[in-house]
Design a protein around this motif. Structure first.
Motif, short mmCIF file in Angstrom:
data_model
loop_
_atom_site.label_atom_id
_atom_site.label_comp_id
_atom_site.label_asym_id
_atom_site.label_seq_id
_atom_site.Cartn_x
_atom_site.Cartn_y
_atom_site.Cartn_z
N LYS B 90 0.83 -1.21 0.00
CA LYS B 90 0.00 0.00 0.00
C LYS B 90 0.86 1.26 0.00
O LYS B 90 0.58 2.21 -0.69
CB LYS B 90 -0.91 0.02 1.24
CG LYS B 90 -2.07 -0.96 1.19
CD LYS B 90 -3.04 -0.64 2.32
CE LYS B 90 -4.32 -1.45 2.25
NZ LYS B 90 -4.18 -2.81 2.80
N LYS B 91 1.88 1.27 0.85
CA LYS B 91 2.73 2.46 0.98
C LYS B 91 4.12 2.14 0.46
O LYS B 91 4.80 1.26 0.99
CB LYS B 91 2.78 2.91 2.44
CG LYS B 91 1.42 3.38 2.96
CD LYS B 91 1.48 3.75 4.42
CE LYS B 91 0.09 3.95 5.02
NZ LYS B 91 -0.74 4.90 4.29
N VAL B 92 4.53 2.89 -0.54
CA VAL B 92 5.81 2.61 -1.19
C VAL B 92 6.65 3.88 -1.23
O VAL B 92 6.14 4.96 -1.53
CB VAL B 92 5.59 2.08 -2.63
CG1 VAL B 92 6.92 1.80 -3.31
CG2 VAL B 92 4.70 0.83 -2.62
N LEU B 93 7.94 3.73 -0.93
CA LEU B 93 8.87 4.85 -1.03
C LEU B 93 9.91 4.53 -2.11
O LEU B 93 10.51 3.45 -2.09
CB LEU B 93 9.58 5.07 0.31
CG LEU B 93 10.75 6.07 0.32
CD1 LEU B 93 10.28 7.48 0.00
CD2 LEU B 93 11.49 6.04 1.66
N ILE B 94 10.08 5.47 -3.02
CA ILE B 94 11.16 5.36 -4.01
C ILE B 94 12.17 6.45 -3.66
O ILE B 94 11.79 7.62 -3.54
CB ILE B 94 10.64 5.61 -5.43
CG1 ILE B 94 9.56 4.59 -5.81
CG2 ILE B 94 11.78 5.59 -6.45
CD1 ILE B 94 8.66 5.06 -6.96
N ILE B 95 13.42 6.07 -3.51
CA ILE B 95 14.46 7.09 -3.28
C ILE B 95 15.31 7.20 -4.55
O ILE B 95 15.79 6.18 -5.07
CB ILE B 95 15.31 6.76 -2.04
CG1 ILE B 95 14.40 6.84 -0.80
CG2 ILE B 95 16.49 7.72 -1.91
CD1 ILE B 95 15.10 6.62 0.52
N GLY B 96 15.48 8.41 -5.04
CA GLY B 96 16.11 8.63 -6.35
C GLY B 96 15.02 8.57 -7.40
O GLY B 96 13.89 9.01 -7.17
N GLY B 97 15.36 8.01 -8.55
CA GLY B 97 14.33 7.74 -9.56
C GLY B 97 13.63 8.96 -10.11
O GLY B 97 12.44 8.89 -10.47
N GLY B 98 14.33 10.08 -10.22
CA GLY B 98 13.71 11.33 -10.67
C GLY B 98 13.17 11.32 -12.09
O GLY B 98 12.40 12.20 -12.46
N ASP B 99 13.56 10.33 -12.87
CA ASP B 99 13.01 10.25 -14.23
C ASP B 99 11.57 9.76 -14.24
O ASP B 99 10.85 9.94 -15.22
CB ASP B 99 13.88 9.37 -15.13
CG ASP B 99 14.10 7.98 -14.55
OD1 ASP B 99 13.12 7.23 -14.41
OD2 ASP B 99 15.25 7.65 -14.23
N GLY B 100 11.15 9.12 -13.15
CA GLY B 100 9.76 8.67 -13.04
C GLY B 100 9.48 7.25 -13.47
O GLY B 100 8.37 6.76 -13.31
N GLY B 101 10.47 6.56 -13.99
CA GLY B 101 10.25 5.19 -14.47
C GLY B 101 9.84 4.23 -13.36
O GLY B 101 8.92 3.42 -13.53
N SER B 102 10.50 4.33 -12.23
CA SER B 102 10.15 3.44 -11.11
C SER B 102 8.75 3.77 -10.58
O SER B 102 7.98 2.87 -10.26
CB SER B 102 11.18 3.57 -9.98
OG SER B 102 12.40 2.98 -10.38
N LEU B 103 8.45 5.05 -10.50
CA LEU B 103 7.11 5.46 -10.05
C LEU B 103 6.03 4.89 -10.97
O LEU B 103 5.01 4.36 -10.50
CB LEU B 103 7.03 6.99 -10.03
CG LEU B 103 5.68 7.58 -9.59
CD1 LEU B 103 5.35 7.22 -8.14
CD2 LEU B 103 5.65 9.10 -9.79
N ARG B 104 6.26 4.98 -12.26
CA ARG B 104 5.30 4.42 -13.21
C ARG B 104 5.06 2.94 -12.94
O ARG B 104 3.91 2.47 -12.92
CB ARG B 104 5.83 4.61 -14.65
CG ARG B 104 4.95 4.03 -15.74
CD ARG B 104 5.74 3.93 -17.06
NE ARG B 104 6.86 3.01 -16.92
CZ ARG B 104 7.98 3.05 -17.63
NH1 ARG B 104 8.16 3.98 -18.55
NH2 ARG B 104 8.95 2.18 -17.42
N GLU B 105 6.12 2.19 -12.68
CA GLU B 105 5.97 0.75 -12.44
C GLU B 105 5.28 0.48 -11.11
O GLU B 105 4.44 -0.41 -11.02
CB GLU B 105 7.33 0.05 -12.51
CG GLU B 105 8.00 0.11 -13.89
CD GLU B 105 7.13 -0.42 -15.02
OE1 GLU B 105 6.42 -1.43 -14.82
OE2 GLU B 105 7.15 0.20 -16.11
N VAL B 106 5.63 1.26 -10.09
CA VAL B 106 4.98 1.08 -8.78
C VAL B 106 3.47 1.28 -8.89
O VAL B 106 2.67 0.51 -8.35
CB VAL B 106 5.58 2.07 -7.74
CG1 VAL B 106 4.69 2.18 -6.51
CG2 VAL B 106 7.00 1.64 -7.34
N LEU B 107 3.09 2.31 -9.63
CA LEU B 107 1.65 2.64 -9.72
C LEU B 107 0.85 1.67 -10.59
O LEU B 107 -0.38 1.75 -10.65
CB LEU B 107 1.48 4.09 -10.18
CG LEU B 107 1.92 5.13 -9.14
CD1 LEU B 107 1.88 6.54 -9.73
CD2 LEU B 107 1.08 5.05 -7.87
#
Lengths: 293, 293
Positions: B90-107
């Motif tokens: 439910k709650k995820v933290l990404i550190i770094g990843g400013g390009d957004g690729g990891s965020l896209r995958e998490v979501l």
């Protein structure tokens, strides 16, 4: 830097090796220490360089065939995946592979009685003998070196080999194209015994996905069991290399017996039973390239 | 070539991007179409290029962070391996990843309610918004972008996150070093819930084996379950990338439930259940680097 004579510094400055990958818009560069050997044979240009980190670097027509520090990744995956699938490989044919790395790996298997290395270009063999540590097994009594076109040489064999390994250059370089035709794969099939195993290097699925598809599809149109597998190969294009395993009889995962690799523990630098199985797990985009969903 | 104005040709001739890998004697080159953006932020130099085959190319301090055509390999492996290990992240933290690729995958994971992207450099976020398609999820209502030093930011959390993903730059570049310390990993442990999962990019075992060993050993000194895993990443050094998975509770192979990935079939380009398991099979030389025999 002060200790290096000005003249030598100038030489180093000019020895930048740049291999342009398919498409021509990217590639690898290596700052070479020196060029040891360069020869235009009837088939290709053979270059051998010394690199400060990679040791000897061998290239054909400007395409890196191997570097001393990472060739084990390629040769172990090309050779041991098929050989450990066979219960008792005695007669093995390697086509290409003039650097000797595949031969060295084949001869690790004590069951092997006859290992024929069919390398079209005798000048590659000569250069390897002189400069490449991979040539260490050229004079092994079980090895036989033949300088013929592999696509022709194979025609004389029927039901003879336990394993055939295609260690070719790129399909678009030198004489590599002959080793990517359906007719050639059919002749490999014919030359193999009923429980024979086969492997071929089949390029990388990033820069050369067209060739991966062509090679895989042609091989699978000939053999009842055909599986693409993959491994890391750090100085090849994209670092992601594909191989194709084929057999008339043995499925490379379902029929795999990890016990066979036990006596090799500690000897190999890349291959182990987990890696064997894992190499057949393909990323989705690679499955798509070969039409497997 | 005749149709290209002389002036433009000259520009193209000079846009050769060369990334020197650790050791400085080899690397990747890319012939860029053009430089779209170059900015020296307080933390690092941010460059965005357009490449004829790779699309957008984003680099920090001259180190390639992603190209549009192959970033999926890295982001899918970094994110989905840990997230599919958790029954209900439910709650995820990404550190770094400013390009957004990891965020896209998490979501992509519908269970995720809150995804915090902690990127130290707001100028990276700005550049990504403007040029990188990976920034597609920055404005998702479940996403929260924080511009702070991740190593400091994490200290405020206790028993909060279900997953923490470290998508850092190299330890020797920009502010990457903060994200490779034992203290940082201890704070990640503290910020995770008792069944939390963790992953970090941990460099390549060919050019940077020292960092693979350091990162893995530090993480494993903190977490009871720590496993190195690997994937292809074609425009990163050597094409062979390592990641480290860690958890207080779930073993990434023994506790893996492939059913969780079923709804994602057809959506992902790299990850699948076979690849998940296979990625933990390490070549012998990699086991040796991390002291596993």
């Amino acid at each position: 830097m002060a200790d290096i004579p000005e003249r030598e510094l100038r030489t180093m400055n000019h020895l930048m090796y740049m291999e342009y990958y398919t498409g021509g818009n990217a590639g690898i560069f290596m700052k070479m220490k020196r060029l040891l050997h360069s020869y235009q044979s009837p088939y290709q240009r053979i270059d051998i360089f010394e690199h400060p980190d990679f040791g000897m670097v061998f290239s054909l027509d400007g395409i890196t065939m191997m570097t001393e520090v990472d060739e084990f990744m390629y040769h172990e995956m090309l050779v041991h995946v098929p050989l450990f699938m066979h219960p008792d490989p005695k007669k093995v044919l390697i086509i290409g592979g003039g650097d000797g790395g595949s031969l060295r790996e084949v001869l690790r298997h004590p069951s092997v009685e006859e290992a024929i290395l069919c390398e079209i270009d005798p000048y590659v063999i000569d250069a390897a003998r002189k400069y490449l540590p991979t040539s260490v097994k050229f004079d092994d009594p079980r090895a036989k070196i033949v300088n013929e076109n592999g696509a022709e040489y194979i025609k004389q064999f029927n039901d003879y080999f336990d394993a055939i390994i295609i260690d070719s250059t790129d399909p678009t370089a030198g004489e590599g194209g002959h080793l990517f035709t359906k007719e050639f794969y059919q002749n490999c099939y014919k030359a193999l015994r009923e429980d024979g195993v086969f492997s071929a290097e089949t390029e990388d699925p990033f820069y050369d996905k067209g060739w991966v598809a062509i090679a895989y599809n042609r091989i699978s149109s000939v053999f009842p069991i055909t599986k693409l597998y993959m491994g890391f190969m750090t100085t090849y294009p994209s670092g992601m290399w594909s191989y194709t395993y084929a057999s008339k009889k043995y499925h490379p995962v379902d029929d795999y017996d990890p016990e066979r690799a036990k006596p090799f523990e500690g000897e190999l630098k890349y291959y182990n039973p987990e890696v064997h199985r894992a190499s057949f797990a393909l990323p989705n985009f690679v499955k798509e390239i070969i039409g497997e969903k």
